[in-house]
Design a protein around this motif. Structure first.
Motif, PDB file in Angstrom:
ATOM      1  N   ALA A  51     -15.817  -4.824  -1.738  1.00 22.49           N
ATOM      2  CA  ALA A  51     -14.542  -4.780  -2.454  1.00 22.49           C
ATOM      3  C   ALA A  51     -13.779  -3.491  -2.134  1.00 22.49           C
ATOM      4  N   LEU A  52     -14.497  -2.377  -2.063  1.00 14.90           N
ATOM      5  CA  LEU A  52     -13.848  -1.108  -1.758  1.00 14.90           C
ATOM      6  C   LEU A  52     -13.317  -1.098  -0.326  1.00 14.90           C
ATOM      7  N   GLN A  53     -14.104  -1.661   0.589  1.00 10.17           N
ATOM      8  CA  GLN A  53     -13.631  -1.737   1.974  1.00 10.17           C
ATOM      9  C   GLN A  53     -12.376  -2.585   2.069  1.00 10.17           C
ATOM     10  N   TRP A  54     -12.363  -3.674   1.358  1.00  9.86           N
ATOM     11  CA  TRP A  54     -11.162  -4.513   1.336  1.00  9.86           C
ATOM     12  C   TRP A  54      -9.980  -3.725   0.775  1.00  9.86           C
ATOM     13  N   GLY A  55     -10.216  -2.975  -0.295  1.00  7.27           N
ATOM     14  CA  GLY A  55      -9.138  -2.211  -0.915  1.00  7.27           C
ATOM     15  C   GLY A  55      -8.546  -1.184   0.015  1.00  7.27           C
ATOM     16  N   VAL A  56      -9.418  -0.463   0.732  1.00 11.44           N
ATOM     17  CA  VAL A  56      -8.931   0.542   1.684  1.00 11.44           C
ATOM     18  C   VAL A  56      -8.159  -0.135   2.813  1.00 11.44           C
ATOM     19  N   SER A  57      -8.630  -1.308   3.246  1.00 17.30           N
ATOM     20  CA  SER A  57      -7.909  -2.028   4.309  1.00 17.30           C
ATOM     21  C   SER A  57      -6.506  -2.402   3.851  1.00 17.30           C
ATOM     22  N   GLN A  58      -6.359  -2.757   2.579  1.00 21.01           N
ATOM     23  CA  GLN A  58      -5.035  -3.081   2.051  1.00 21.01           C
ATOM     24  C   GLN A  58      -4.147  -1.848   1.958  1.00 21.01           C
ATOM     25  N   LYS A  59      -4.778  -0.687   1.774  1.00 25.49           N
ATOM     26  CA  LYS A  59      -4.035   0.564   1.734  1.00 25.49           C
ATOM     27  C   LYS A  59      -3.458   0.881   3.117  1.00 25.49           C
ATOM     28  N   VAL A  60      -4.247   0.585   4.147  1.00 19.97           N
ATOM     29  CA  VAL A  60      -3.864   0.903   5.523  1.00 19.97           C
ATOM     30  C   VAL A  60      -2.913  -0.142   6.100  1.00 19.97           C
ATOM     31  N   LEU A  61      -3.044  -1.392   5.649  1.00 22.79           N
ATOM     32  CA  LEU A  61      -2.333  -2.519   6.259  1.00 22.79           C
ATOM     33  C   LEU A  61      -0.823  -2.333   6.378  1.00 22.79           C
ATOM     34  N   PRO A  62      -0.100  -1.855   5.349  1.00 22.91           N
ATOM     35  CA  PRO A  62       1.359  -1.719   5.487  1.00 22.91           C
ATOM     36  C   PRO A  62       1.773  -0.835   6.659  1.00 22.91           C
ATOM     37  N   LEU A  63       0.999   0.228   6.895  1.00 23.37           N
ATOM     38  CA  LEU A  63       1.328   1.117   8.004  1.00 23.37           C
ATOM     39  C   LEU A  63       1.143   0.391   9.328  1.00 23.37           C
ATOM     40  N   LEU A  64       0.041  -0.350   9.480  1.00 25.66           N
ATOM     41  CA  LEU A  64      -0.219  -1.075  10.719  1.00 25.66           C
ATOM     42  C   LEU A  64       0.862  -2.115  10.974  1.00 25.66           C
ATOM     43  N   VAL A  65       1.230  -2.845   9.939  1.00 27.01           N
ATOM     44  CA  VAL A  65       2.264  -3.880  10.076  1.00 27.01           C
ATOM     45  C   VAL A  65       3.598  -3.246  10.443  1.00 27.01           C
ATOM     46  N   SER A  66       3.894  -2.084   9.840  1.00 23.92           N
ATOM     47  CA  SER A  66       5.185  -1.436  10.099  1.00 23.92           C
ATOM     48  C   SER A  66       5.300  -0.978  11.548  1.00 23.92           C
ATOM     49  N   LEU A  67       4.160  -0.815  12.234  1.00 26.02           N
ATOM     50  CA  LEU A  67       4.181  -0.383  13.632  1.00 26.02           C
ATOM     51  C   LEU A  67       3.827  -1.514  14.587  1.00 26.02           C
ATOM     52  N   GLY A  68       3.966  -2.751  14.111  1.00 22.90           N
ATOM     53  CA  GLY A  68       3.915  -3.871  15.035  1.00 22.90           C
ATOM     54  C   GLY A  68       2.629  -4.666  15.086  1.00 22.90           C
ATOM     55  N   PHE A  69       1.637  -4.355  14.247  1.00 23.20           N
ATOM     56  CA  PHE A  69       0.411  -5.151  14.256  1.00 23.20           C
ATOM     57  C   PHE A  69       0.718  -6.564  13.759  1.00 23.20           C
ATOM     58  N   SER A  70       0.110  -7.545  14.431  1.00 24.54           N
ATOM     59  CA  SER A  70       0.342  -8.943  14.075  1.00 24.54           C
ATOM     60  C   SER A  70      -0.999  -9.634  13.833  1.00 24.54           C
ATOM     61  N   ASN A  71      -0.965 -10.952  13.804  1.00 25.69           N
ATOM     62  CA  ASN A  71      -2.191 -11.728  13.608  1.00 25.69           C
ATOM     63  C   ASN A  71      -2.863 -12.102  14.924  1.00 25.69           C
ATOM     64  N   SER A  72      -2.442 -11.464  16.019  1.00 27.50           N
ATOM     65  CA  SER A  72      -3.053 -11.764  17.310  1.00 27.50           C
ATOM     66  C   SER A  72      -4.525 -11.371  17.290  1.00 27.50           C
ATOM     67  N   THR A  73      -5.304 -12.012  18.152  1.00 22.84           N
ATOM     68  CA  THR A  73      -6.744 -11.735  18.203  1.00 22.84           C
ATOM     69  C   THR A  73      -7.018 -10.277  18.523  1.00 22.84           C
ATOM     70  N   SER A  74      -6.288  -9.724  19.481  1.00 26.01           N
ATOM     71  CA  SER A  74      -6.514  -8.327  19.874  1.00 26.01           C
ATOM     72  C   SER A  74      -6.207  -7.369  18.730  1.00 26.01           C
TER      73      SER A  74
END
Length: 368
Positions: A51-74
């Motif tokens: 649960a904590l790992q998931w929470g931290v991933s959600q904390k990081v996710l907006p930054l990754l998305v804002s710089l172009g990360f998508s749902n691609s496999t890579s």
């Protein structure tokens, strides 16, 4: 969670609430206290860690998305590696048990380092295509903007600032790669390369490789525009309308970016091709042969695309053109017009005429 930069922002509180729900689902805690279900301490700890790992991933996710990360496999694989770099081995379990000694600042810094690594991985293929061998992500994240954003939450303003810094650094790097060629062509400002929407498309899920190709095409067009502008200035007052095929510099630029040719070699090829194209335009303008040669000499005398090598501006000994003539045979002739009539009277290929201009620099009057 505060250990990983969680604060009192609405977004952070929402994530914390979901983390707790993932740790204890539904009415589980009540049922456990009533003895109706039983979990071992280790199983509950495992769920807490997840649960904590998931929470931290959600904390990081907006930054990754804002710089172009998508749902691609890579991108998904890169994201997984980011999280594995944040949570090393059994460290999170030890933190919960109070056995680890990592400080909160160290953990946040590790998270930031992992994110920077991931962003580098995301853009590496595009950067290599553009000839950027090493992108300094520390320039984007220097200062404490990112750390502050971690503690206060990634709102629209903080993400916009990070995007802007990234754009500026990427533009600076691309300009550094292409500026020598553009400067040699007489183009002083490489910022025109980014007049399109390439940079904004980077952060909206578009394929970075396609964007790299667009930037290269823009460089080719800008190179051509600079050459045409120089020729028009040189030929001002004449009746010649300068016309060059669009995108003629594309292949050479890619060879430079891939390390197959040096900047000097590429600039030389572009220059000689431009001179040959100009000769073709002159030949088809209706001007007499003599007038055409005078105009071409004016271009050469202006210093347009001078030949500069470590050995100086000299003829290449041993060179023989496609019709079998050496540089000495071209003395007193206008080399660029080999494309319309070689020494034997027959027209040469564009590549053949360009080769004469390139190998017989002194004879062809390209020493300035």
């Amino acid at each position: 969670l505060a250990y990983f930069g969680f604060g009192n922002s609405t977004t952070d509180r929402d994530i914390v609430d979901q983390v707790v729900r993932r740790m204890l689902k539904g009415d589980e805690l009540r049922l456990m206290m009533q003895g109706q279900i039983h979990y071992t301490a280790n199983k509950l700890l495992d769920r807490t860690v997840e649960a904590l790992q998931w929470g931290v991933s959600q904390k990081v996710l907006p930054l990754l998305v804002s710089l172009g990360f998508s749902n691609s496999t890579s991108d998904q694989q890169t994201a997984k590696e980011i999280y594995s770099r944040i949570f090393k081995g059994d460290e999170l379990r030890k933190l919960i048990r109070g056995e680890a000694v990592t400080t909160a600042d160290e953990m946040v810094q590790r998270t930031l380092d992992a994110v920077q690594w991931g962003i580098n991985q995301h853009f590496t293929p595009m950067l290599r295509e553009l000839g950027i061998k090493k992108f300094n992500m520390n320039r984007v994240f220097r200062g404490d903007e990112l750390k502050k954003a971690f503690y206060t939450g990634f709102d629209e303003d903080s993400l916009k600032k990070i995007q802007t810094k990234f754009f500026n650094e990427l533009q600076r790097e691309v300009e550094g790669v292409f500026h020598p060629i553009l400067n040699k062509m007489g183009m002083r400002n490489a910022r025109d390369l980014f007049q399109g929407d390439e940079l904004s498309r980077l952060v909206t899920g578009h394929d970075p490789m396609l964007i790299a190709d667009d930037i290269i095409t823009r460089v080719a067009d800008a190179t051509q525009a600079a050459i045409v502008a120089t020729l028009k200035t040189t030929l001002k007052g004449t009746y010649l309308d300068v016309k060059l095929d669009k995108g003629f510099a594309g292949d050479e630029l890619r060879q430079f970016l891939k390390g197959e040719k040096t900047m000097e070699q590429v600039a030389e090829e572009i220059c000689t091709r431009a001179l040959v194209s100009e000769a073709q335009a002159l030949a088809g303008s209706g001007a007499s042969q003599r007038d055409s040669e005078v105009l071409m000499q004016r271009v050469l005398d202006s210093g347009f695309c001078p030949r500069a090598t470590s050995k100086g501006c000299i003829d290449d000994e041993g060179f023989v053109d496609e019709q079998g003539y050496n540089c000495a045979s071209w003395r007193g002739r206008s080399c660029a017009f080999g494309v319309t009539h070689g020494i034997n009277g027959s027209p040469m290929s564009e590549a053949g005429a360009a080769a004469v201009l390139g190998h017989c620099a002194a004879t062809c009057g390209r020493c300035h």
